[in-house]
Design a protein around this motif. Structure first.
Motif, mmCIF file in Angstrom:
data_model
loop_
_atom_site.group_PDB
_atom_site.id
_atom_site.type_symbol
_atom_site.label_atom_id
_atom_site.label_comp_id
_atom_site.label_asym_id
_atom_site.label_seq_id
_atom_site.Cartn_x
_atom_site.Cartn_y
_atom_site.Cartn_z
ATOM 1 N N PHE A 148 0.830 -1.212 0.000
ATOM 2 C CA PHE A 148 0.000 0.000 0.000
ATOM 3 C C PHE A 148 0.866 1.265 0.000
ATOM 4 C CE2 PHE A 148 -3.596 -2.571 1.871
ATOM 5 C CZ PHE A 148 -4.499 -2.294 0.857
ATOM 6 N N ALA A 149 1.897 1.261 0.839
ATOM 7 C CA ALA A 149 2.734 2.458 0.963
ATOM 8 C C ALA A 149 3.519 2.715 -0.319
ATOM 9 C CB ALA A 149 3.693 2.299 2.143
ATOM 10 N N ASN A 177 2.722 6.311 -2.006
ATOM 11 C CA ASN A 177 3.725 7.354 -2.158
ATOM 12 C C ASN A 177 5.097 6.709 -2.015
ATOM 13 O OD1 ASN A 177 5.493 9.559 -1.901
ATOM 14 N ND2 ASN A 177 3.847 10.828 -1.092
ATOM 15 N N ILE A 220 7.950 8.509 0.095
ATOM 16 C CA ILE A 220 7.789 8.439 1.548
ATOM 17 C C ILE A 220 7.994 7.015 2.037
ATOM 18 C CG2 ILE A 220 6.052 8.619 3.370
ATOM 19 C CD1 ILE A 220 5.148 11.209 1.926
ATOM 20 N N ALA A 221 7.489 6.051 1.280
ATOM 21 C CA ALA A 221 7.688 4.660 1.677
ATOM 22 C C ALA A 221 9.182 4.368 1.806
ATOM 23 C CB ALA A 221 7.050 3.721 0.665
ATOM 24 N N LEU A 273 -7.108 1.616 -7.444
ATOM 25 C CA LEU A 273 -6.710 2.828 -8.148
ATOM 26 C C LEU A 273 -5.632 2.461 -9.161
ATOM 27 C CD1 LEU A 273 -6.219 5.814 -5.694
ATOM 28 C CD2 LEU A 273 -7.902 5.557 -7.507
ATOM 29 N N GLY A 295 -1.829 2.402 -4.448
ATOM 30 C CA GLY A 295 -2.063 2.863 -3.082
ATOM 31 C C GLY A 295 -3.408 2.522 -2.505
ATOM 32 N N ARG A 296 -4.330 2.090 -3.359
ATOM 33 C CA ARG A 296 -5.655 1.766 -2.857
ATOM 34 C C ARG A 296 -6.212 0.624 -3.684
ATOM 35 N NH1 ARG A 296 -9.992 3.990 0.046
ATOM 36 N NH2 ARG A 296 -11.995 3.679 -0.967
ATOM 37 N N ARG A 353 -16.273 11.331 1.693
ATOM 38 C CA ARG A 353 -14.979 11.492 2.343
ATOM 39 C C ARG A 353 -14.476 12.926 2.230
ATOM 40 N NH1 ARG A 353 -12.652 8.070 -1.482
ATOM 41 N NH2 ARG A 353 -10.591 7.962 -0.622
ATOM 42 N N GLY A 354 -15.240 13.759 1.549
ATOM 43 C CA GLY A 354 -14.775 15.122 1.351
ATOM 44 C C GLY A 354 -13.879 15.154 0.134
ATOM 45 N N VAL A 393 -10.964 15.242 -2.314
ATOM 46 C CA VAL A 393 -9.594 14.767 -2.197
ATOM 47 C C VAL A 393 -8.656 15.872 -2.665
ATOM 48 C CG1 VAL A 393 -7.930 13.039 -2.939
ATOM 49 C CG2 VAL A 393 -10.319 12.410 -2.611
ATOM 50 N N LYS A 417 -5.264 17.655 -3.921
ATOM 51 C CA LYS A 417 -4.208 17.367 -4.909
ATOM 52 C C LYS A 417 -4.675 16.361 -5.947
ATOM 53 C CE LYS A 417 -1.465 17.397 -1.425
ATOM 54 N NZ LYS A 417 -0.571 16.722 -0.524
ATOM 55 N N VAL A 458 1.663 8.752 4.029
ATOM 56 C CA VAL A 458 1.054 8.332 2.772
ATOM 57 C C VAL A 458 -0.437 8.655 2.857
ATOM 58 C CG1 VAL A 458 0.629 6.396 1.225
ATOM 59 C CG2 VAL A 458 2.764 6.506 2.518
ATOM 60 N N LEU A 508 -3.104 8.045 1.228
ATOM 61 C CA LEU A 508 -4.164 7.066 1.007
ATOM 62 C C LEU A 508 -4.272 6.052 2.143
ATOM 63 C CD1 LEU A 508 -3.665 6.429 -2.798
ATOM 64 C CD2 LEU A 508 -5.697 7.398 -1.738
ATOM 65 N N MET A 509 -3.345 6.108 3.073
ATOM 66 C CA MET A 509 -3.379 5.122 4.155
ATOM 67 C C MET A 509 -3.924 5.739 5.435
ATOM 68 S SD MET A 509 0.284 3.410 3.319
ATOM 69 C CE MET A 509 0.258 1.996 4.386
ATOM 70 N N LEU A 566 4.350 2.369 9.737
ATOM 71 C CA LEU A 566 4.929 2.037 8.438
ATOM 72 C C LEU A 566 6.413 1.673 8.564
ATOM 73 C CD1 LEU A 566 4.523 1.764 5.470
ATOM 74 C CD2 LEU A 566 4.780 4.211 5.206
ATOM 75 N N TYR A 582 -7.422 13.569 5.500
ATOM 76 C CA TYR A 582 -8.353 14.586 6.009
ATOM 77 C C TYR A 582 -7.849 15.241 7.273
ATOM 78 C CZ TYR A 582 -10.781 11.819 2.710
ATOM 79 O OH TYR A 582 -11.075 11.134 1.575
#
Lengths: 334, 246
Positions: free
Chosen positions: A204-205, A209, A212-213, A271, A275-276, A329-330, A332, A334, B93, B95-96, B104, B147
């Motif tokens: 997922f990470a 991203n 960052i992962a 996606l 990531g999802r 979810r509001g 998104v 970016k 991240v 999406l997580m 992580l 969020y």
């Protein structure tokens, strides 16, 4: 002192409802219910065991490919070569067994090594040269399918004699085939891997991203490479299952299946950018597509409508996912 | 090397193409010491931090950690050594969800038969507790981090850093883009590190922010170490004056 307060019952109910509809599988579940109801009304035969059996048989082969593809897609890459692998690998299985007078199972093992190799090559070129996997696997897709057509002359590879390994892969029991069980096991395994292991968190990470992962100490190249190999091996396995069912390999199928597998993942909430996603959602996507396929035939529509239907479903589900789920979810950022 | 020092950076240089980002920089971080790395934009602060984080490798020079020579080939190496980073831009991240981000790369597992399964209940509980400890009152560990506000996201990184703080922390402008209240919390955390017996390097543009918490300043300018100032010897204004002269 305010922050110690318990949320009211109403709020927590509302929260769990929100949680439910924002799951990646929600859109496809709704779609499945609608499609099944619709086809049942059009033709009650739709829910007869014989038809459910045939839906499951189609879903088994499509599903095994789709799971591998979804797994890879969640880590942020894609593989267009699965359709070519799906026909190339069983051809190797059959031809090597025949040429070397080996049991089919040994041919299967040789073919699986080849499948892993294709994944490794896809991964190496993509990751080493930092190319989009879309382009790399588009090339390997054409390379493999062209190579296979050249080798076989476009002829179907036949298997004449029954063998134990094919029985294990796809034996028929009444209206159902054992291949569906294989697919369910694969789905359960990868669902478990993705959601309940450290590796799944890294997948997922990596897709969510990658920078960052990597900063958090995850070897994202290894994750992606592993998933490329998993994707190829599963596509090859699906091809072998299909061959075990029909006792032949047609080198010119596979393209459609690649699109169906990809569509299943998207419909199931994956996606494209990673990531999802969800393995269970992908399975539901596969069931949706195979239901549409058989439902249209039972409803007396020309099977040519299938593709148009799939197109409409993709749009509908993606819009549902974006508007309903995204809206709750509001926006998104970016 | 002096055992009082947890980290020693010796004569490191780094170039990017024709740009010499760092030349011949040496400094030490003592055990239980908080070092403020200061300097204008382009002074080389980020390059030093990135070298320590394993994002880049130095062209020349050596890094010693606890007396042993170390090379940080990747961020994984740095974290494994016991150096925990908080990045300038929040390293979450989007999406997580909260707990998946929090743990992580350091996921907690438990054995179920032959399998190592994520201990989700434990991670959810602990991540929420840590968030509350920093002062962010989240209710659900399943909540997606996209969020959350900038401060909440940075708090997540700080909380993660607290949870896994091995031996030394690297805080790269941890207060950038935070509100006043959030900045205050982060600085309190940065100071609390000393009580826990850990060491720290903190980068911040605002000298007044870090003056109260650091033991010494390493002043950088154009890729060189200009000077080292012990806080006991200087006022915040002196540090600023030194920086302005560069």
């Amino acid at each position: 002192m305010g922050y110690g307060a318990n949320p009211s019952q109403v709020a927590s109910k509302r929260y769990s409802w929100n949680k439910l509809v924002t799951r990646p599988e929600s859109g496809v579940t709704a779609g499945l219910v609608v499609v099944w109801t619709l086809f049942y009304i059009l033709s009650p035969k739709f829910l007869w065991p014989a038809n459910i059996g045939s839906i499951c048989t189609v879903a088994a082969e499509m599903g095994i490919i789709a799971v591998g593809m979804a797994f890879l897609q969640i880590s942020g890459e894609t593989d267009l070569s699965v359709g070519s692998v799906y026909v190339f690998v069983p051809t190797i299985m059959v031809q090597s067994a025949q040429a070397l007078h080996l049991p089919v199972f040994v041919g299967f093992l040789i073919a699986m090594v080849f499948a892993a190799l294709v994944g490794f090559v896809n991964g190496t070129i993509t990751l080493r040269f930092k190319l989009p996997s879309f382009i790399v696997t588009l090339a390997t897709m054409m390379l493999l399918s062209g190579l296979l057509l050249a080798i076989t002359g476009g002829f179907i590879t036949q298997v004449s004699d029954e063998n134990l390994w094919f029985t294990i892969l796809a034996k028929r029991f009444g209206d159902f085939r054992i291949s569906f069980l294989w697919m369910v096991l694969i789905v359960l395994f990868f669902h478990y891997k993705l959601n309940s292991t450290r590796y799944g968190n890294w997948v997922f990470a990596t897709g969510g991203n990658e920078t960052i992962a990597r900063k958090m100490g995850i070897n994202t190249l290894k994750v992606k490479m592993t998933n490329f190999i998993v994707c190829s091996v599963l596509a090859g396995f699906a091809g072998c299952v299909s061959t075990a069912r029909v006792y032949s390999v047609n080198p010119s199928v596979g393209f459609d299946l690649m699109f169906d597998a990809m569509a299943s993942g998207i419909i199931g909430g994956c996606l494209l950018t990673g990531g999802r996603g969800s393995i269970i959602g992908t399975l539901l996507g596969v069931l949706l597509l195979s239901s549409v396929n058989s439902g249209l035939i039972l409803a007396g529509a020309s099977p040519y409508w299938y593709r148009a239907f799939v197109g409409a479903i993709i749009l509908a589900v993606v819009i549902i996912n974006l508007v309903v789920v995204g809206g709750r979810r509001g926006k998104v950022a970016k | 090397m002096n055992q009082e020092n947890i980290l020693e950076v010796r004569n490191i240089s780094k170039s990017f193409g024709a740009v010499r980002a760092l030349s011949n920089v040496s400094f030490t971080v003592g055990r239980n010491e908080i070092v403020g790395l200061v300097g204008d934009n382009g002074a080389g602060k980020s390059t030093i931090i990135n070298l320590l984080m394993g994002v880049y490798q130095p062209d020349e020079g050596e890094i010693f950690f606890e007396g042993k020579r170390v090379t940080f080939a990747s961020p994984r190496d740095t974290r494994a050594t016991g150096i925990e980073p908080v990045y300038q831009s929040t390293a979450v991240v989007d999406l997580m969800n909260l707990w998946r981000n929090f743990y992580l790369g350091r996921e907690v597992t438990r054995s179920v038969g032959p399998f190592r399964v994520l201990d989700k209940a434990e991670m959810k509980k602990k991540s929420i507790e840590m968030m509350w400890e920093i002062g962010v009152h989240v209710r659900e560990a399943d909540e997606s981090v996209q969020y959350m506000s900038g401060g909440e996201r940075q708090s997540l990184c700080i909380g993660r850093c607290m949870e896994f703080s091995g031996k030394m922390l690297l805080l790269d402008e941890p207060t950038a883009a935070l509100s006043l209240k959030e900045t205050d919390k982060v600085l309190k955390f940065a100071e609390s590190v000393r009580e826990k017996g850990l060491s720290e390097i903190i980068v911040d543009h605002n000298i007044y922010h870090i003056y109260p918490i650091v033991d010494k300043f390493v002043v950088m300018g154009r890729g060189h170490k200009v000077t080292e100032l012990r806080k006991a010897d200087v006022s915040a204004e002196d540090v600023i004056a030194t920086l302005m002269k560069l």
